[in-house]
Design an enzyme around this catalytic site. Structure first.
Site, PDB file in Angstrom:
ATOM      1  N   HIS A   1      -5.108  11.146  47.987  1.00 11.31           N
ATOM      2  CA  HIS A   1      -4.294  11.118  49.197  1.00 11.31           C
ATOM      3  C   HIS A   1      -3.834   9.721  49.583  1.00 11.31           C
ATOM      4  O   HIS A   1      -3.417   9.482  50.712  1.00 11.31           O
ATOM      5  CB  HIS A   1      -5.007  11.807  50.359  1.00 11.31           C
ATOM      6  CG  HIS A   1      -5.431  13.196  49.991  1.00 11.31           C
ATOM      7  ND1 HIS A   1      -4.522  14.146  49.566  1.00 11.31           N
ATOM      8  CD2 HIS A   1      -6.636  13.786  49.912  1.00 11.31           C
ATOM      9  CE1 HIS A   1      -5.171  15.260  49.270  1.00 11.31           C
ATOM     10  NE2 HIS A   1      -6.451  15.066  49.458  1.00 11.31           N
TER      11      HIS A   1
ATOM     12  N   ARG B   1       5.383   7.697  63.282  1.00 10.86           N
ATOM     13  CA  ARG B   1       5.317   6.236  63.192  1.00 10.86           C
ATOM     14  C   ARG B   1       6.251   5.751  62.096  1.00 10.86           C
ATOM     15  O   ARG B   1       6.790   6.546  61.341  1.00 10.86           O
ATOM     16  CB  ARG B   1       3.892   5.825  62.815  1.00 10.86           C
ATOM     17  CG  ARG B   1       3.476   6.454  61.483  1.00 10.86           C
ATOM     18  CD  ARG B   1       2.248   5.854  60.850  1.00 10.86           C
ATOM     19  NE  ARG B   1       2.131   6.261  59.463  1.00 10.86           N
ATOM     20  CZ  ARG B   1       1.573   7.382  59.038  1.00 10.86           C
ATOM     21  NH1 ARG B   1       1.063   8.230  59.911  1.00 10.86           N
ATOM     22  NH2 ARG B   1       1.540   7.663  57.760  1.00 10.86           N
TER      23      ARG B   1
ATOM     24  N   LYS C   1      -2.307  19.909  64.336  1.00  9.82           N
ATOM     25  CA  LYS C   1      -1.540  20.591  63.288  1.00  9.82           C
ATOM     26  C   LYS C   1      -1.281  22.069  63.596  1.00  9.82           C
ATOM     27  O   LYS C   1      -0.258  22.612  63.180  1.00  9.82           O
ATOM     28  CB  LYS C   1      -2.231  20.431  61.932  1.00  9.82           C
ATOM     29  CG  LYS C   1      -2.579  18.977  61.557  1.00  9.82           C
ATOM     30  CD  LYS C   1      -1.398  18.023  61.572  1.00  9.82           C
ATOM     31  CE  LYS C   1      -1.860  16.578  61.538  1.00  9.82           C
ATOM     32  NZ  LYS C   1      -0.790  15.598  61.770  1.00  9.82           N
TER      33      LYS C   1
ATOM     34  N   GLU D   1      -4.019  28.022  55.243  1.00  9.79           N
ATOM     35  CA  GLU D   1      -2.687  28.037  54.620  1.00  9.79           C
ATOM     36  C   GLU D   1      -2.805  28.551  53.198  1.00  9.79           C
ATOM     37  O   GLU D   1      -3.802  28.293  52.520  1.00  9.79           O
ATOM     38  CB  GLU D   1      -2.117  26.610  54.535  1.00  9.79           C
ATOM     39  CG  GLU D   1      -1.423  26.136  55.777  1.00  9.79           C
ATOM     40  CD  GLU D   1      -0.840  24.743  55.620  1.00  9.79           C
ATOM     41  OE1 GLU D   1      -0.318  24.225  56.605  1.00  9.79           O
ATOM     42  OE2 GLU D   1      -0.897  24.168  54.504  1.00  9.79           O
TER      43      GLU D   1
END
Ligand code: MV4
Length: 502
Positions: free
Chosen positions: A235, A292, A116, A200
């Site tokens: 999530h 994907r 990331k 972040e």
């Protein structure tokens, strides 16, 4: 020419991929574990090979075994589906080295997007909006405090090797920074074998909106618009829809352009998804790219009319994308509900077991992508997804009504499913009005978890209150557990006095 495809997956997605193969006159090769001997993907495939014991690391994650089966079967290509080896760069590389086509992006693109911090750097250079934050692995010194203060609180610490919500920590104030930082680092080391973390700014009440992209080997890239995926629980996505009720044509255009820029920056090939967080002021930020095919791809197929699996295979085969960006339309509205074998009344615990009965919804505008049948036993080893229910209608309002109708028709016994929970989502004002964000389930928990057992208890209590009221006012004594004629006397009394509805 791709004439034979090995599907390195199981369950609904393996069946979904083989359906496109069949329409393309491509021979499909299934692989299966011990627990999947009776699975539908094995029956559906043209050929099937046993690859090992039930635990996935001994079967669906065994790269050597899968590649050797692909060789033996003389498969031209391998489709990895989602999960398992689908975002494993080493697998993609080894497949290619074996002279077999990997249906997906290059190992290099998978590697870059899988890390990331690397992805954030590449996105910044490509002019893609990223969440304000850091782009290198930080050490716990003054620098950490300085950059945290610059970004401002609350902030998030995320694992570079994480994604999809794994390895995240929310930090509200400076006093928590050092502790959270250490915990995030050690969690990342344990979970991913990589302790790199980044920071972040915390985006409050965001929408999770993702763009589907298609990129061929000739430099053509298009986006197939967005999917609104904000209805999530821990999530895990629960409901997805397209178009998003939150975004405007202008925002769609800007986000779509950035999604294409993101794909271009890593020379992406195949189908991919660029995830964004969108705040209430319509600021949007790149979150991550999934390299994907996604679970929720059918809603995009439904509104665009494009078979994404077919496109993946064509692209892998070197065919140019014939469709241009200005030919892409979102026609009508599509919603997907995920049907898992899990118990919403028991904290969504997996509920594997025997499917005693299943009746799937049919009729106008309804699609189900599943793999179970009566008498099938859902194994404990894998993802508990049973099926995906996708509806289409011309307007969002009609699509919600159609979803409610389809959920009414859906009957599954033997295992617990979230169907009652999904019905309540379709009736929740924030969902009906299209004003929900990623906090939707948490904010509406009280209503959504008003479960059947609670309803039953309320009913029992009402019956008891009616009984007491009746005996007090009439002086008649009736035994509640008797089914004599007198019982109906107090029931009638209760009904007439609006104490209970029976
Ligand atoms: C965030 C965020 C707020 N600010 N990052 C969760 C899943 C993973 N892909 C990223 N996630 C989030 N990242 C910043 N800087 C809030 C979330 C988040 C979330 C995102 C999408 C869908 C549901 C979510 C639920 C809670 C938190």
């Amino acid at each position: 020419m791709i004439r034979k495809v090995l599907v390195a997956n199981r369950g609904e997605i393996a069946v979904r991929i083989m359906r496109s193969c069949r329409e393309m006159d491509i021979t499909s090769v299934a692989v299966y574990s011990e627990a999947d001997r009776n699975s539908l993907h094995v029956r559906y495939a043209t050929e099937a090979f046993f690859i090992g014991p039930s635990p996935s690391h001994e079967s669906y994650l065994d790269m050597d075994k899968i590649i050797s089966v692909a060789r033996e079967a003389k498969a031209d290509a391998i489709h990895p589906g989602y999960g398992f080896l689908s975002e494993n760069a080493e697998f993609a590389r080894r497949v290619n080295e074996a002279g077999i086509i990997f249906i997906g992006p290059s190992p290099d693109a998978i590697t870059k997007m899988g890390d990331k911090i690397t992805a954030r750097k590449i996105m910044l250079e490509a002019g893609v909006n990223v969440v304000p934050g850091t782009n290198k692995n930080l050490n716990a010194d003054e620098e950490l405090y300085r950059v945290a203060r610059e970004i401002g609180y609350p902030l998030m610490i995320k694992a570079s090797a994480g994604g999809g919500g794994k390895g995240m920590r929310l930090v509200w104030k400076e006093e928590e920074l050092a502790g959270s930082y250490q915990m995030a680092k050690s969690e990342a080391a344990t979970a991913f074998g990589n302790n790199s973390v980044y920071i972040e700014k915390y985006i409050e009440s965001p929408h999770h909106i993702e763009f589907q992209i298609l990129a061929d080997k000739h430099g053509n890239i298009i986006h197939l618009c967005e999917r609104e995926c904000s209805v999530q629980r821990r999530h895990q996505k629960v409901v997805e829809e397209t178009p998003s009720p939150h975004i405007t044509p202008q925002l769609r255009k800007e986000m779509g352009e950035q999604a294409i820029a993101a794909a271009k920056s890593v020379n992406y090939e195949g189908a991919g998804t660029v995830e964004f967080l969108v705040d209430n002021e319509h600021n949007f930020y790149f979150l991550e790219m999934n390299t994907r095919l996604q679970v929720e791809h059918p809603i995009t197929e439904r509104v665009t009319g494009i078979d994404l699996v077919k496109k993946q295979i064509e692209i892998a085969d070197g065919k140019p994308l014939e469709i241009q960006q200005d030919q892409i339309r979102q026609f009508g509205h599509a919603i997907e509900c995920r049907i898992y074998a899990e118990d919403p009344e028991n904290n969504f615990r997996p509920s594997p077991g025997l499917i005693r009965h299943i009746t799937e919804p049919l009729g106008l505008g309804v699609r189900t992508d599943g793999y179970v049948f009566e008498g099938y036993e859902i194994p404990i080893y894998y993802d508990p997804l049973i099926s995906k229910l996708i509806v289409w209608a011309f307007t969002r309002e009609e699509a919600i009504q159609r979803m409610k109708r389809a959920l009414f028709e859906y009957k599954i016994t033997g295992v617990k499913t979230p169907i009652p929970f999904l019905k309540r989502i379709m009736d929740t004002p924030d969902f009906v009005n299209g004003t929900y964000n990623t906090h939707f389930i948490q904010e509406n928990e009280k209503y959504l978890l008003t479960n059947e057992r609670c309803n039953k208890k309320c009913e029992d209590l009402a019956v008891f209150v009616a009984y007491l009221d009746y005996t007090e006012k009439t002086g008649n004594k009736i035994h509640l557990n008797g089914s004599d004629k007198k019982e109906s006397a107090w029931k009638i009394y209760a009904k007439q006095n609006s104490i209970i509805r029976l």
